[in-house]
Design an enzyme around this catalytic site. Structure first.
Site, PDB file in Angstrom:
ATOM      1  N   PHE A 148       0.859  -1.181   0.000  1.00 46.78           N
ATOM      2  CA  PHE A 148       0.000   0.000   0.000  1.00 46.78           C
ATOM      3  C   PHE A 148       0.896   1.233   0.000  1.00 46.78           C
ATOM      4  O   PHE A 148       1.627   1.484   0.959  1.00 46.78           O
ATOM      5  CB  PHE A 148      -0.957   0.061   1.194  1.00 46.78           C
ATOM      6  N   ASP A 234       9.547   2.979   1.788  1.00 47.12           N
ATOM      7  CA  ASP A 234       8.358   3.780   2.062  1.00 47.12           C
ATOM      8  C   ASP A 234       8.062   3.655   3.555  1.00 47.12           C
ATOM      9  O   ASP A 234       7.471   2.674   4.007  1.00 47.12           O
ATOM     10  CB  ASP A 234       7.167   3.295   1.226  1.00 47.12           C
ATOM     11  N   LYS A 263       2.886  11.508   6.946  1.00 42.70           N
ATOM     12  CA  LYS A 263       2.124  11.341   8.192  1.00 42.70           C
ATOM     13  C   LYS A 263       2.762  12.020   9.414  1.00 42.70           C
ATOM     14  O   LYS A 263       2.645  13.219   9.589  1.00 42.70           O
ATOM     15  CB  LYS A 263       1.907   9.852   8.461  1.00 42.70           C
TER      16      LYS A 263
END
Ligand code: PLP
Length: 413
Positions: A148, A234, A263
């Site tokens: 994801f 990532d 984030k």
């Protein structure tokens, strides 16, 4: 219009408005949040909950951390956005701070995680053509099954989640998908011509907190180096202390060639993301070749500096490590005694409990609804997996209270 904005809405009214006027691209748990502080959030009727999602690990520093909010307020009254058409007097200081912090020569500032992943893909391709001399338009990037990395057209092109992909084609080419945590598959894929990079989550978060074998990252990075292929981590979800180290790659002392963060780099106060690399890679990007109106704005920079200061000042990586061990111990006891639970896994405070049911069941959802009734918010990643990721400021006493809530909920389920 004014009436809607001014009146204090009940939870039901707020949900009805979202349902009627917003696209249905999410399926939220039926709770309407109106306030947050530290590890807690409150709903529109004033009921308090422990937040065990932390906005998908963006709010690692806790809700509305005063130092981050103060930085936001101060900069908001001074200068918010200039675009990169001009220099501003905060960006350079932030770039120095953040590159020292994560140990890279350069940073490329963006806003969201998906944008940062897109940036890393472009950077990798450009490096491949200009430094590795891969023939034009032939560069390939290896990715993992069940990845994801966000929601853009290119990113969903290499997803294998039907919901993410279906009817969004045609898809972007140039990706090879291999099983996660499979070094043999990586070795085979690296034999293909024109491989430019390997894009990987150090722990697969959305897939259900899949932690790879102990030396997976070390070996993968080594194989990439041997093949002159960029190792691209990532860490949008795993980064910034979530897994008990500043970066999840730090558990294996692996230094990625390209690091992607988002984030929690802003503590969830403002959208900030970043791509890091050393000069030999980052310098392939020249003026006009990539950018973003908001990327690197002074507000974002001040917020990110404050958010990273909090990570160090409050020793949040250390707390995530200690509280994570406690959490898994408590959950393991439950796994041993409740047939409903089959497994707990994770690192630091990024954990998941696997339910003894099929991935297509609604059991995890139903448990999350019951947890909500008992004052704890968590969200399934699949029909049978619940992720538990509280803000990293959680204390031992609070953690035990939360484990008691989970235990009570499961025992009554
Ligand atoms: N990469 C990873 C590993 C993520 O977990 C996410 C979001 O959950 C993203 C990228 C996308 O981030 P954003 O939602 O900010 O675009």
């Amino acid at each position: 219009m004014e009436a809607v904005m001014k009146q204090k809405l009940s939870s039901q009214e707020a949900m009805t408005l979202e349902n009627n006027h917003g696209a249905h691209n999410y399926h939220p748990l039926p709770v309407v949040l109106s306030k947050g502080k530290g590890v807690h959030v409150w709903d529109a009727e004033g009921k308090r909950y422990y937040d065990f999602l932390s906005a998908y690990s963006a709010v690692n520093q806790g809700h509305c951390h005063p130092k981050i909010v103060d930085a936001l307020k101060e900069q908001a009254e001074t200068l918010t956005l200039t675009s990169r058409a001009f220099y501003n007097d905060v960006l350079g200081a932030y770039e120095k701070y953040v590159t020292d912090f994560f140990g890279f020569d350069k940073v490329l500032p963006m806003n969201t995680g998906a944008e940062a992943v897109e940036t890393a893909i472009k950077l990798c391709r450009k490096w491949a053509y200009e430094k590795k001399e891969i023939p034009e338009n032939q560069a390939k990037i290896i990715v993992c099954e069940n990845n994801f990395h966000g929601r853009t057209t290119t990113i969903i092109s290499f997803s294998n989640d039907p919901d993410a992909r279906e009817n969004f084609g045609p898809y972007t080419e140039g990706f090879i998908r291999i099983p996660y945590n499979d070094l043999d598959a990586l070795s085979e894929a690296l034999k293909e011509n024109n491989v430019a990079g390997f894009l990987v989550e150090p722990i697969q978060g959305e897939a259900g907190v899949f932690v790879p074998d102990d030396s997976y990252l070390t070996e993968a990075a080594k194989m990439c180096k041997e093949n002159n292929v960029l190792f691209i981590a990532d860490e949008v979800q795993t980064g910034v202390a979530r897994t008990g180290k500043l970066l999840a790659c730090d558990h294996e002392n692996v230094k990625p060639d390209v690091l992607i963060l988002g984030k929690a780099i802003s503590g969830g106060v403002y959208p900030v993301s970043a791509v890091f690399a050393n000069n030999e890679i980052m310098n392939v990007i020249q003026p006009g070749q990539h950018g973003s109106t908001f990327g690197g704005n002074p507000l974002a920079c001040k917020v990110a500096i404050a958010a990273l200061d909090v990570i160090i000042d409050e020793k949040l990586a250390e707390n995530a490590e200690q509280m994570g061990q406690l959490f898994r111990q408590r959950m393991q006891k439950m796994v041993d005694s409740f047939e409903l639970l089959s497994k707990v896994r994770g690192k630091g405070l990024l954990n998941a409990v696997v339910i003894n049911d099929s991935p297509d069941s609604t059991t995890a959802w139903d448990i999350c609804v019951a947890l909500k009734e008992n004052g704890l918010l968590a969200k399934p990643t699949h029909g049978n997996i619940i992720r538990f990721a509280p803000p990293l400021v959680i204390s031992e006493e609070q953690l035990h209270e939360c484990c008691d809530i989970i235990e009570k909920t499961i025992s009554e389920f």
